[in-house]
Write a protein that holds these residues in place. Sequence first.
Motif, PDB file in Angstrom:
ATOM      1  N   SER A  14     -24.823 135.033 -25.231  1.00 60.17           N
ATOM      2  CA  SER A  14     -24.051 133.931 -25.821  1.00 60.17           C
ATOM      3  C   SER A  14     -24.978 132.897 -26.454  1.00 60.17           C
ATOM      4  O   SER A  14     -24.656 132.315 -27.488  1.00 60.17           O
ATOM      5  CB  SER A  14     -23.169 133.274 -24.765  1.00 60.17           C
ATOM      6  N   GLU A  33     -15.622 134.883 -23.863  1.00 64.58           N
ATOM      7  CA  GLU A  33     -15.817 136.105 -24.623  1.00 64.58           C
ATOM      8  C   GLU A  33     -14.585 136.982 -24.588  1.00 64.58           C
ATOM      9  O   GLU A  33     -13.841 136.916 -23.630  1.00 64.58           O
ATOM     10  CB  GLU A  33     -17.023 136.887 -24.069  1.00 64.58           C
ATOM     11  N   ASP A  67     -19.498 138.438 -29.655  1.00 68.47           N
ATOM     12  CA  ASP A  67     -20.128 138.187 -28.359  1.00 68.47           C
ATOM     13  C   ASP A  67     -19.186 138.706 -27.283  1.00 68.47           C
ATOM     14  O   ASP A  67     -18.036 138.278 -27.215  1.00 68.47           O
ATOM     15  CB  ASP A  67     -20.347 136.669 -28.201  1.00 68.47           C
TER      16      ASP A  67
END
Length: 358
Positions: A14, A33, A67
Amino acid sequence: MKVGIVGLASAGKSTLFQLLTGAPAAAPGGRPEPRVGIARVPDERVDALAGLFNPKKKTFATVEYVDVPGVAKGEGGALVDLPALRGIDALLHVVRAFESELVPHPDGSVDPLRDARMLELELILADLGAVERRLEKLEANIKKANRAEDVAERALFIKMKEALEAERPLRSLEFGDDERRKLRNYGFLSEKPVLLVANLGEEQVKDAAGTLERSGLATFAATPGFALCPVSAPIEAEMAQLSAEDAQAFRDDLGLHEPGLDRVARTSYGLLGLISFLTAGEDECRAWTIRQGTKAVQAAGAIHSDIERGFIRAEVVAFADLMAAGSMAACRERATLRLEGKEYLVRDGDVINFRFNV
Ligand SMILES: Nc1nc2c(ncn2[C@@H]2O[C@H](COP(=O)(O)OP(=O)(O)OP(=O)(O)O)[C@@H](O)[C@H]2O)c(=O)[nH]1
Ligand SMILES: [Mg+2]
């Protein structure tokens, strides 16, 4: 180009995603995420063209990054059928090399080679599960209605199953055109090229190459379909706060030639066989991403399908020739501006003006 960022928990995924895309840090405690963000591909040539043409707008090529949550041992299957990963061209695997007592490693120790191997195995097992499920369905279909199409697909999936059972990734197999077309309907993970990004500690940056060598990552990544790139997330984060000049001075101090994020972009272009061509004018100076070996007429299609359909000719000049001459008119006089047809293979850094008629 769309790239999925994967890796173990707390590897720095991240952090890298935020640096690449400029996305804000996620709210603490939330499960942010998967997240999708767009990164600009740095390209000095676009800036240089803008200096010549003084356009209203500069547009850089972009990469879309996704991500995703960290993968734990035995849980790679969670990545299969993750909608956010659909349509990705490559994986960016963040491997932790940094030591930090503040950030516990899920396996208790920092060992980038072990982690790189483990994730590769997770991808293989995830694909194996998906292949087996598909094979069961195919068998059932074949029993019901013996269609040639299903029988051909079964042969393909058996070939894949055998490779995966031998712990070989799908990217190591050769596929025919028909087979590739079939595979496009599935999002197999071990088929994707991998950009291995080693997230180094600040003290390792000065000897990045040596660190990669000693960790075994350099050897691990010396395989087709892999590329390796060192980055230090905290250093990049610091650089992002500095002016361009101060950041350059900081980099010189560390013996780094280019910003780590530029290196990530450049390495992924190389891994995927991508190049850029450029368009320049008073409205816009812009970089476009295409695959190596793209013909002029297909490159026109990257801009607009009308330009591909109505393609007449491409006026092409190499970026360096244009900069040396100073204007399109001067290139015409020097005869460095060429007229090319549909079949011309576009080169990296070609500045192109398409003539078309619709
Ligand atoms: N010392 C140090 N800390 C880092 C580095 N990269 C990331 N961190 C820290 O490690 C922690 C985890 O980083 P993240 O980027 O959230 O990791 P992640 O891979 O996204 O983690 P998950 O999404 O939970 O799997 C954060 O506290 C970061 O500040 C690094 O290079 N050095
Ligand atoms: Mg994360």
